[in-house]
Design an enzyme around this catalytic site. Sequence first.
Site, PDB file in Angstrom:
ATOM      1  N   LYS A 193       0.877  -1.178   0.000  1.00 40.49           N
ATOM      2  CA  LYS A 193       0.000   0.000   0.000  1.00 40.49           C
ATOM      3  C   LYS A 193       0.909   1.221   0.000  1.00 40.49           C
ATOM      4  CE  LYS A 193      -1.881   3.095   2.062  1.00 40.49           C
ATOM      5  NZ  LYS A 193      -1.705   4.529   1.688  1.00 40.49           N
ATOM      6  N   GLY A 246       6.752   4.697   8.329  1.00 38.56           N
ATOM      7  CA  GLY A 246       5.984   5.936   8.291  1.00 38.56           C
ATOM      8  C   GLY A 246       6.104   6.666   9.605  1.00 38.56           C
ATOM      9  N   SER A 247       5.085   7.441   9.919  1.00 39.68           N
ATOM     10  CA  SER A 247       5.166   8.319  11.085  1.00 39.68           C
ATOM     11  C   SER A 247       4.904   7.546  12.374  1.00 39.68           C
ATOM     12  CB  SER A 247       4.158   9.442  10.947  1.00 39.68           C
ATOM     13  OG  SER A 247       2.857   8.906  10.918  1.00 39.68           O
ATOM     14  N   THR A 248       5.381   8.089  13.480  1.00 38.06           N
ATOM     15  CA  THR A 248       5.188   7.450  14.790  1.00 38.06           C
ATOM     16  C   THR A 248       3.704   7.377  15.173  1.00 38.06           C
ATOM     17  OG1 THR A 248       7.425   7.912  15.497  1.00 38.06           O
ATOM     18  CG2 THR A 248       5.799   7.637  17.244  1.00 38.06           C
ATOM     19  N   GLY A 251       2.232   4.570  13.228  1.00 39.45           N
ATOM     20  CA  GLY A 251       2.851   3.326  13.692  1.00 39.45           C
ATOM     21  C   GLY A 251       2.215   2.828  14.989  1.00 39.45           C
ATOM     22  N   GLU A 268       9.154   0.970  11.245  1.00 39.79           N
ATOM     23  CA  GLU A 268      10.280   1.911  11.071  1.00 39.79           C
ATOM     24  C   GLU A 268       9.668   3.297  11.083  1.00 39.79           C
ATOM     25  OE1 GLU A 268      13.389   1.132  11.060  1.00 39.79           O
ATOM     26  OE2 GLU A 268      13.153  -1.039  10.914  1.00 39.79           O
ATOM     27  N   GLU A 399       9.362  16.325  14.804  1.00 34.10           N
ATOM     28  CA  GLU A 399       9.920  15.902  13.517  1.00 34.10           C
ATOM     29  C   GLU A 399       9.282  16.778  12.437  1.00 34.10           C
ATOM     30  OE1 GLU A 399       8.612  12.243  11.602  1.00 34.10           O
ATOM     31  OE2 GLU A 399      10.695  11.781  11.118  1.00 34.10           O
TER      32      GLU A 399
HETATM   33  P1  NAP Z   1       2.451   8.329   7.412  1.00 32.34           P
HETATM   34  O1  NAP Z   1       1.515   9.443   7.335  1.00 32.34           O
HETATM   35  O2  NAP Z   1       2.589   7.599   8.693  1.00 32.34           O
HETATM   36  O3  NAP Z   1       2.089   7.342   6.241  1.00 32.34           O
HETATM   37  C1  NAP Z   1       2.817   6.172   5.937  1.00 32.34           C
HETATM   38  C2  NAP Z   1       1.909   5.203   5.230  1.00 32.34           C
HETATM   39  O4  NAP Z   1       0.895   4.758   6.130  1.00 32.34           O
HETATM   40  C3  NAP Z   1       1.168   5.806   4.038  1.00 32.34           C
HETATM   41  O5  NAP Z   1       1.017   4.822   3.044  1.00 32.34           O
HETATM   42  C4  NAP Z   1      -0.158   6.159   4.666  1.00 32.34           C
HETATM   43  O6  NAP Z   1      -1.206   6.343   3.740  1.00 32.34           O
HETATM   44  C5  NAP Z   1      -0.386   4.961   5.556  1.00 32.34           C
HETATM   45  N1  NAP Z   1      -1.372   5.161   6.603  1.00 32.34           N
HETATM   46  C6  NAP Z   1      -1.834   6.327   7.137  1.00 32.34           C
HETATM   47  N2  NAP Z   1      -2.764   6.078   8.080  1.00 32.34           N
HETATM   48  C7  NAP Z   1      -2.907   4.724   8.151  1.00 32.34           C
HETATM   49  C8  NAP Z   1      -3.719   3.846   8.934  1.00 32.34           C
HETATM   50  N3  NAP Z   1      -4.581   4.310   9.841  1.00 32.34           N
HETATM   51  N4  NAP Z   1      -3.603   2.517   8.749  1.00 32.34           N
HETATM   52  C9  NAP Z   1      -2.729   2.019   7.850  1.00 32.34           C
HETATM   53  N5  NAP Z   1      -1.950   2.806   7.060  1.00 32.34           N
HETATM   54  C10 NAP Z   1      -2.023   4.143   7.216  1.00 32.34           C
HETATM   55  O7  NAP Z   1       3.938   8.797   7.069  1.00 32.34           O
HETATM   56  P2  NAP Z   1       4.345   9.677   5.818  1.00 32.34           P
HETATM   57  O8  NAP Z   1       3.870  11.045   6.134  1.00 32.34           O
HETATM   58  O9  NAP Z   1       3.960   9.039   4.549  1.00 32.34           O
HETATM   59  O10 NAP Z   1       5.948   9.558   5.867  1.00 32.34           O
HETATM   60  C11 NAP Z   1       6.752  10.339   6.678  1.00 32.34           C
HETATM   61  C12 NAP Z   1       7.061   9.651   7.982  1.00 32.34           C
HETATM   62  O11 NAP Z   1       7.689   8.407   7.738  1.00 32.34           O
HETATM   63  C13 NAP Z   1       8.019  10.406   8.835  1.00 32.34           C
HETATM   64  O12 NAP Z   1       7.607  10.357  10.179  1.00 32.34           O
HETATM   65  C14 NAP Z   1       9.324   9.670   8.684  1.00 32.34           C
HETATM   66  O13 NAP Z   1      10.232   9.813   9.719  1.00 32.34           O
HETATM   67  C15 NAP Z   1       8.848   8.279   8.553  1.00 32.34           C
HETATM   68  N6  NAP Z   1       9.859   7.454   7.882  1.00 32.34           N
HETATM   69  C16 NAP Z   1      10.554   6.541   8.621  1.00 32.34           C
HETATM   70  C17 NAP Z   1      11.532   5.755   8.020  1.00 32.34           C
HETATM   71  C18 NAP Z   1      12.312   4.740   8.823  1.00 32.34           C
HETATM   72  O14 NAP Z   1      12.911   3.873   8.229  1.00 32.34           O
HETATM   73  N7  NAP Z   1      12.315   4.797  10.139  1.00 32.34           N
HETATM   74  C19 NAP Z   1      11.794   5.911   6.666  1.00 32.34           C
HETATM   75  C20 NAP Z   1      11.078   6.859   5.949  1.00 32.34           C
HETATM   76  C21 NAP Z   1      10.098   7.613   6.564  1.00 32.34           C
HETATM   77  P3  NAP Z   1      -1.550   7.859   3.248  1.00 32.34           P
HETATM   78  O15 NAP Z   1      -0.506   8.221   2.286  1.00 32.34           O
HETATM   79  O16 NAP Z   1      -2.885   7.764   2.667  1.00 32.34           O
HETATM   80  O17 NAP Z   1      -1.517   8.743   4.490  1.00 32.34           O
END
Ligand code: NAP
Length: 495
Positions: A193, A246-248, A251, A268, A399
């Site tokens: 996804k 993705g985001s904390t 997660g 992650e 962040e």
């Molecule tokens: P995000 O908002 O948490 O989204 C990540 C993914 O999760 C997207 O595909 C998102 O879909 C999906 N998602 C959102 N709500 C969900 C739910 N309730 N159930 C299941 N899936 C859901 O993060 P982002 O804004 O895309 O990415 C940035 C974040 O990722 C930052 O916090 C960054 O630090 C973190 N990150 C961490 C790493 C690591 O390896 N530690 C690497 C890269 C990024 P949508 O697009 O529709 O919201």
Amino acid sequence: MSSLPPQVESFLSLSHELYINGRTVRSQSSERLTIYNPATGQEIASVADANEQDVDAAVNAAHQAYQSGVWRTMPASERERILLRLAELVERDADILAYLETLEQGKSIHIAKGLEVAGTLSWIRYVAGLATKITGSTFDVSIPMPAGARYTAYTLHEPVGVVAGIIPWNFPLLIGVWKVLPALAAGCCVIAKPAETTPLTILYLAALATEAGVPDGVFNVVTGRGSVAGNSLVNHPLVAKVSFTGSTPVGKHIARSCSDTLKRFSLELGGKNPAIVLPDADLEQTVPGLMLASFLNQGQVCAACSRIYVTPELFKPLSSALADAVTSMTVGAGLDPTAQINPLVSLSQQQKVSAYIDKAPLEAEHVIKGKHGPNPAGYYVQPTLIINPAPTAACITDEIFGPVLTLTQVADTDEAIRLANNSPYGLAASVWTQNLQAAMSLPRLIEAGTVWVNSHVMIDPAMPFGGYKQSGVGHDFGADWLKSFMHQKSICIRY
Ligand code: NAP
Ligand code: MG
């Protein structure tokens, strides 16, 4: 966009649907998600906005493929060969993938080619090789009953089943590979996804996987919103494991959902990564190293440096060198080969990061801003250096995930360590020094999953990557990577 390669134009013009059972399948939802070019704010494509029925269809396809054994019982060397063939196809289509990445995500075409697609190749090849290195152990057990009986025992590692790979928007192809490929190498079947803003490269990759010989139903993609498609995937009873980057906050939500049915998960998550610059740092190495660490992909990197702590000796030269570097960076579209800073991924990310920059003068001694983007309709923000923010300032605690860097003068190394660790996050950090004693001892004092010395943000498939504290659960990469996609079974034989 008349200068785009013809294959890129023709891929963009397709009607993008879901990828299930080795082919494009029309979504049962009539909703669409519009994909925008961050450099111009213009629409470049649209994709399906999958609903719960779509997710159910994809999970059932993956489950049937899993049950059939077509992938998990294939000789491991055959799985390895097919995944290596996928790498060849990614190499063949490297330019197309790089253009798609720049067009949907905004990053520089140089980074898309040299880092994202090149990294994708390294990671696919590394993980393909792990398929043939799955091993268990044998045990000399001492079970005393019945009298005279002897036993021997050994472990098998078996794939967990259907895996949901949920992908963020910052490196959609590379992180997509991190979520999907280890599951495939382990013999699992996957539903990916992608983030709603950046679904194109993973759709392209899934079709390449079919071309490489990955059997139908083994690698599926549902595009859609996290709150609908993502949520339905995480809650689906036939999904055995969720692999999430993705985001904390999201997660934590996923961990809570998984705990209802005790699904496996690895997370992650975010970071607020510090760099500590000691009095003996070599500034010729440190300044370019910190600029790359902080502004690569416009700071939209989970491991990016976002807080620098420097002792008094180097505060002045470091702050003036960083200020010069930030104000001299060229800002432009990802397709402009001379631009060093590119637009952010989306309008909402631009607004979120801009709000932090607008607030910074109220919370810091000094704020230095770089150049504006060339197109007001693009999602640009000015690269920004914030000097001596208050310890409780939002730019120090949150962040931001944008081209925003703080520099704080500290009294000494002890204070630097204390402030570096003063965060709920613990993803990554760096120490800049020429002193062997400091290089050896400081990394042990830092609460983070990765600590670099005289470098920051450099990753490799062989080096495990994961978060301390609220930056994650589990590890990606390394020789043990597949274990988190496998159950361990003990077999005990009496003889
Ligand atoms: P995000 O908002 O948490 O989204 C990540 C993914 O999760 C997207 O595909 C998102 O879909 C999906 N998602 C959102 N709500 C969900 C739910 N309730 N159930 C299941 N899936 C859901 O993060 P982002 O804004 O895309 O990415 C940035 C974040 O990722 C930052 O916090 C960054 O630090 C973190 N990150 C961490 C790493 C690591 O390896 N530690 C690497 C890269 C990024 P949508 O697009 O529709 O919201
Ligand atoms: Mg999001």
